[in-house]
Write a protein that holds these residues in place. Structure first.
Motif, PDB file in Angstrom:
ATOM      1  N   TYR A  73      11.946 -50.085  77.236  1.00  0.00           N
ATOM      2  CA  TYR A  73      11.037 -48.985  77.606  1.00  0.00           C
ATOM      3  C   TYR A  73      11.585 -48.139  78.758  1.00  0.00           C
ATOM      4  CZ  TYR A  73       8.089 -52.232  74.998  1.00  0.00           C
ATOM      5  OH  TYR A  73       7.587 -53.085  74.040  1.00  0.00           O
ATOM      6  N   ASN A 123       6.316 -58.166  57.965  1.00  0.00           N
ATOM      7  CA  ASN A 123       7.120 -58.048  59.187  1.00  0.00           C
ATOM      8  C   ASN A 123       6.954 -59.281  60.061  1.00  0.00           C
ATOM      9  OD1 ASN A 123       6.459 -57.098  62.356  1.00  0.00           O
ATOM     10  ND2 ASN A 123       8.433 -56.442  61.573  1.00  0.00           N
ATOM     11  N   ASN A 136      -1.945 -54.814  66.265  1.00  0.00           N
ATOM     12  CA  ASN A 136      -1.445 -55.080  67.620  1.00  0.00           C
ATOM     13  C   ASN A 136      -2.369 -54.696  68.770  1.00  0.00           C
ATOM     14  OD1 ASN A 136       0.724 -55.851  66.145  1.00  0.00           O
ATOM     15  ND2 ASN A 136       2.109 -54.239  66.823  1.00  0.00           N
ATOM     16  N   GLY A 174      11.988 -54.943  63.244  1.00  0.00           N
ATOM     17  CA  GLY A 174      11.784 -54.243  64.506  1.00  0.00           C
ATOM     18  C   GLY A 174      13.006 -54.341  65.394  1.00  0.00           C
ATOM     19  N   ARG A 175      13.097 -55.480  66.117  1.00  0.00           N
ATOM     20  CA  ARG A 175      14.170 -55.604  67.107  1.00  0.00           C
ATOM     21  C   ARG A 175      15.553 -55.515  66.486  1.00  0.00           C
ATOM     22  NH1 ARG A 175      11.589 -60.926  68.976  1.00  0.00           N
ATOM     23  NH2 ARG A 175      10.932 -60.675  66.816  1.00  0.00           N
ATOM     24  N   ARG A 205      -1.031 -50.058  58.979  1.00  0.00           N
ATOM     25  CA  ARG A 205      -0.453 -51.294  59.516  1.00  0.00           C
ATOM     26  C   ARG A 205      -1.550 -52.156  60.129  1.00  0.00           C
ATOM     27  NH1 ARG A 205       4.086 -53.212  63.926  1.00  0.00           N
ATOM     28  NH2 ARG A 205       5.442 -53.911  62.259  1.00  0.00           N
ATOM     29  N   ARG A 221       2.026 -57.074  60.191  1.00  0.00           N
ATOM     30  CA  ARG A 221       2.826 -57.800  61.179  1.00  0.00           C
ATOM     31  C   ARG A 221       2.245 -59.198  61.303  1.00  0.00           C
ATOM     32  NH1 ARG A 221       2.471 -58.148  67.475  1.00  0.00           N
ATOM     33  NH2 ARG A 221       4.073 -59.705  67.683  1.00  0.00           N
ATOM     34  N   THR A 229       7.838 -48.595  69.966  1.00  0.00           N
ATOM     35  CA  THR A 229       7.618 -47.746  71.144  1.00  0.00           C
ATOM     36  C   THR A 229       8.835 -47.842  72.051  1.00  0.00           C
ATOM     37  OG1 THR A 229       5.227 -47.917  71.057  1.00  0.00           O
ATOM     38  CG2 THR A 229       6.188 -47.577  73.233  1.00  0.00           C
ATOM     39  N   HIS A 239      -2.072 -46.723  62.617  1.00  0.00           N
ATOM     40  CA  HIS A 239      -1.785 -47.944  63.387  1.00  0.00           C
ATOM     41  C   HIS A 239      -3.096 -48.673  63.670  1.00  0.00           C
ATOM     42  CE1 HIS A 239      -0.115 -50.729  66.107  1.00  0.00           C
ATOM     43  NE2 HIS A 239       0.373 -49.952  67.042  1.00  0.00           N
ATOM     44  N   GLN A 250       3.872 -42.951  62.862  1.00  0.00           N
ATOM     45  CA  GLN A 250       2.807 -43.923  63.123  1.00  0.00           C
ATOM     46  C   GLN A 250       1.797 -43.307  64.093  1.00  0.00           C
ATOM     47  OE1 GLN A 250       3.076 -47.552  65.553  1.00  0.00           O
ATOM     48  NE2 GLN A 250       2.265 -48.719  63.819  1.00  0.00           N
ATOM     49  N   PRO A 300       7.797 -49.836  63.387  1.00  0.00           N
ATOM     50  CA  PRO A 300       7.520 -48.939  64.513  1.00  0.00           C
ATOM     51  C   PRO A 300       7.890 -49.586  65.845  1.00  0.00           C
ATOM     52  CG  PRO A 300       5.481 -49.873  63.629  1.00  0.00           C
ATOM     53  CD  PRO A 300       6.571 -50.264  62.692  1.00  0.00           C
ATOM     54  N   ASP A 342      10.086 -61.279  62.732  1.00  0.00           N
ATOM     55  CA  ASP A 342      11.091 -62.338  62.863  1.00  0.00           C
ATOM     56  C   ASP A 342      11.787 -62.680  61.544  1.00  0.00           C
ATOM     57  OD1 ASP A 342      11.795 -63.155  65.362  1.00  0.00           O
ATOM     58  OD2 ASP A 342      10.969 -65.164  65.162  1.00  0.00           O
ATOM     59  N   ALA A 363       4.782 -45.677  67.801  1.00  0.00           N
ATOM     60  CA  ALA A 363       3.385 -45.235  67.858  1.00  0.00           C
ATOM     61  C   ALA A 363       3.329 -43.889  68.577  1.00  0.00           C
ATOM     62  CB  ALA A 363       2.541 -46.261  68.597  1.00  0.00           C
TER      63      ALA A 363
HETATM   64  C1  LIG Z   1      10.121 -52.617  71.982  1.00  0.00           C
HETATM   65  C2  LIG Z   1       9.038 -52.808  70.962  1.00  0.00           C
HETATM   66  C3  LIG Z   1       8.135 -51.786  70.733  1.00  0.00           C
HETATM   67  C4  LIG Z   1       7.154 -51.915  69.752  1.00  0.00           C
HETATM   68  N1  LIG Z   1       6.313 -50.868  69.502  1.00  0.00           N
HETATM   69  C5  LIG Z   1       5.451 -50.916  68.457  1.00  0.00           C
HETATM   70  C6  LIG Z   1       4.698 -49.767  68.075  1.00  0.00           C
HETATM   71  O1  LIG Z   1       4.813 -48.682  68.660  1.00  0.00           O
HETATM   72  N2  LIG Z   1       3.840 -49.897  67.029  1.00  0.00           N
HETATM   73  C7  LIG Z   1       3.690 -51.083  66.340  1.00  0.00           C
HETATM   74  O2  LIG Z   1       2.909 -51.152  65.396  1.00  0.00           O
HETATM   75  N3  LIG Z   1       4.422 -52.172  66.671  1.00  0.00           N
HETATM   76  C8  LIG Z   1       5.306 -52.115  67.680  1.00  0.00           C
HETATM   77  N4  LIG Z   1       6.100 -53.196  67.982  1.00  0.00           N
HETATM   78  C9  LIG Z   1       6.089 -54.384  67.073  1.00  0.00           C
HETATM   79  C10 LIG Z   1       7.206 -54.261  66.040  1.00  0.00           C
HETATM   80  O3  LIG Z   1       6.954 -53.213  65.128  1.00  0.00           O
HETATM   81  C11 LIG Z   1       7.356 -55.575  65.248  1.00  0.00           C
HETATM   82  O4  LIG Z   1       6.129 -55.885  64.665  1.00  0.00           O
HETATM   83  C12 LIG Z   1       7.824 -56.731  66.115  1.00  0.00           C
HETATM   84  O5  LIG Z   1       8.978 -56.363  66.862  1.00  0.00           O
HETATM   85  C13 LIG Z   1       8.140 -57.965  65.258  1.00  0.00           C
HETATM   86  O6  LIG Z   1       9.118 -57.638  64.292  1.00  0.00           O
HETATM   87  P1  LIG Z   1      10.654 -58.108  64.498  1.00  0.00           P
HETATM   88  O7  LIG Z   1      10.617 -59.610  64.572  1.00  0.00           O
HETATM   89  O8  LIG Z   1      11.368 -57.611  63.274  1.00  0.00           O
HETATM   90  O9  LIG Z   1      11.152 -57.491  65.761  1.00  0.00           O
HETATM   91  C14 LIG Z   1       7.064 -53.109  68.986  1.00  0.00           C
HETATM   92  C15 LIG Z   1       7.980 -54.147  69.231  1.00  0.00           C
HETATM   93  C16 LIG Z   1       8.963 -54.003  70.191  1.00  0.00           C
HETATM   94  C17 LIG Z   1       9.961 -55.117  70.394  1.00  0.00           C
END
Ligand SMILES: Cc1cc2nc3c(=O)[nH]c(=O)nc-3n(C[C@H](O)[C@H](O)[C@H](O)COP(=O)(O)O)c2cc1C
Length: 361
Positions: free
Chosen positions: A343, A292, A175, A315-316, A224, A261, A25, A172, A98, A23, A294, A56
């Motif tokens: 954002y 999840n 976080n 995510g990223r 999550r 996460r 945002t 959700h 989510q 997910p 990195d 989310a």
């Molecule tokens: C821009 C951005 C927005 C995010 N928004 C949410 C969200 O809406 N809900 C959520 O559970 N995690 C959110 N996260 C966390 C990501 O889902 C993920 O856990 C985090 O980026 C680490 O994973 P990665 O290393 O694969 O990027 C967000 C992360 C980023 C970078």
């Protein structure tokens, strides 16, 4: 042993690969919390994910604290989401919603009331508003008599998600959001049946998950959690007993899958020295476990090989690579995510990350 590119059954869904979109945002809805056509383009571009988890989505105005985040409480929002789920399905993808409530991370300038939480606490970070960051506001503790209404908001949003064409929902509880504020003892200071013992702190998550599963099916309900390390001041002094109990409770409800996460030390997005809890939680949750944070291809496959995870969410890397599955499969180079446009409200940094084919051309 399965590879990342093998199918997997996640409750009612069978997904074609184990590369899940986490997910994210992205603040591309309107100020009235209505999804926009641009969002359909973005999600459809990522339809080759085994499963897309939406950003989310606010279950209520009270819970929609991020500026320009979409909601799922009104008929207008449901209609707008229909175009997005249709666009993903047209590309033969799958997408779940989510369902979020920001709790104390919201600000009255955005949600129109004093933010609520488990306890009267102050998030130690600024809140986001339409006029930039503002100091957080002291949260109003939710009264016990308000809990059924809160649970009903989750159920209403979950039903709306299915009406809007989503293939399922994710609650959700990670976080530093409202349910996480109830789970962890740095933010939950209550002395009633929703605070204190582990059993009491997982009560709200249990009530919400039960009710949502009853409404849309446990096999279309996932959760999550972020069991290790602090997010926005939400943390726990003893995470293992708490999160193993939560894992067992969610196992007993029979949800479709659990996603964790788990940042590691040095993780580029909120690293922590608190050990990952997945090895301790795994024996208590028998369903599919998605991990999840990195991950790269090698680490992802290693956690599948060891049996720790059934799938990995990205995510990223998904944010910056609409064709992430294909790129991982071919060990191809990845586009880097640009923080400046995470954002912002425009197409730039949202729908213009090139596929490998486009980049080569
Ligand atoms: C821009 C951005 C927005 C995010 N928004 C949410 C969200 O809406 N809900 C959520 O559970 N995690 C959110 N996260 C966390 C990501 O889902 C993920 O856990 C985090 O980026 C680490 O994973 P990665 O290393 O694969 O990027 C967000 C992360 C980023 C970078």
């Amino acid at each position: 042993m399965p590879t990342l590119f093998d199918p997997l059954k996640l409750g009612a869904l069978t997904v074609p690969n184990r590369v899940i979109m986490a997910p994210l945002t992205r603040a591309r809805a309107t100020r009235e919390y209505v999804p926009t056509p641009l969002m359909a383009v973005y999600y459809a571009q990522r339809a080759s994910a085994g499963l897309i988890t939406s950003e989310a989505i606010g279950i209520s105005r009270q819970g929609n604290g991020f500026p320009y985040a979409p909601g799922l409480w009104s008929a207008e929002q449901v209609e707008a989401w229909k175009s997005i789920t249709k666009a993903v399905h047209a590309e033969r993808g799958r997408i779940i919603a989510q369902l979020g409530h920001t709790g104390r991370a919201g600000h009255s300038a955005v949600i129109g009331e004093q933010p609520v939480s488990s306890s009267a606490t102050l998030a130690p970070v600024d809140a986001w508003t339409y006029d930039g960051p503002k100091p957080s506001e002291m949260a109003r503790p939710l009264a016990v008599v308000e809990m059924p209404g809160l649970v009903a908001d989750y159920v209403h949003a979950a039903r709306n998600a299915i009406s809007a064409g989503f293939d399922g929902v994710q609650i959700h509880a990670a976080n530093g959001m409202l349910l996480d504020q109830f789970l962890r003892n740095k933010s939950n200071l209550r002395t009633d049946e929703y605070g204190g013992s582990v059993e009491n702190r997982i009560r709200l998550l249990r009530e919400v998950t039960h009710a949502v599963a009853d409404a849309v099916g446990a096999d279309r309900t996932s959760v999550r959690l972020s069991p290790n390390g602090e997010t926005w001041g939400v943390d726990d002094s003893d995470p293992t007993p708490l999160f193993t109990a939560a894992a067992k409770m969610l196992n007993d409800i029979g949800i479709a899958f659990l996603e964790l996460r788990e940042p590691a030390p040095g993780d580029a997005f909120g690293g922590t020295d608190v050990p990952r809890q997945s090895p301790m939680m795994r024996p208590y949750f028998k369903g599919p476990l998605i991990l999840n944070s990195d991950y790269d291809l090698v680490r992802a496959q290693a956690d599948l090989d060891s049996g720790l995870a059934d799938a990995i969410s990205f995510g990223r890397q998904f944010l910056a690579n609409p064709d992430l599955v294909q790129r991982l499969q071919n060990n191809a180079p990845l586009n880097q995510a640009q923080r400046e446009t995470f954002y912002t409200q425009e197409a730039q940094g949202y729908t213009d990350y090139p596929t490998l084919a486009k980049a080569v051309a």
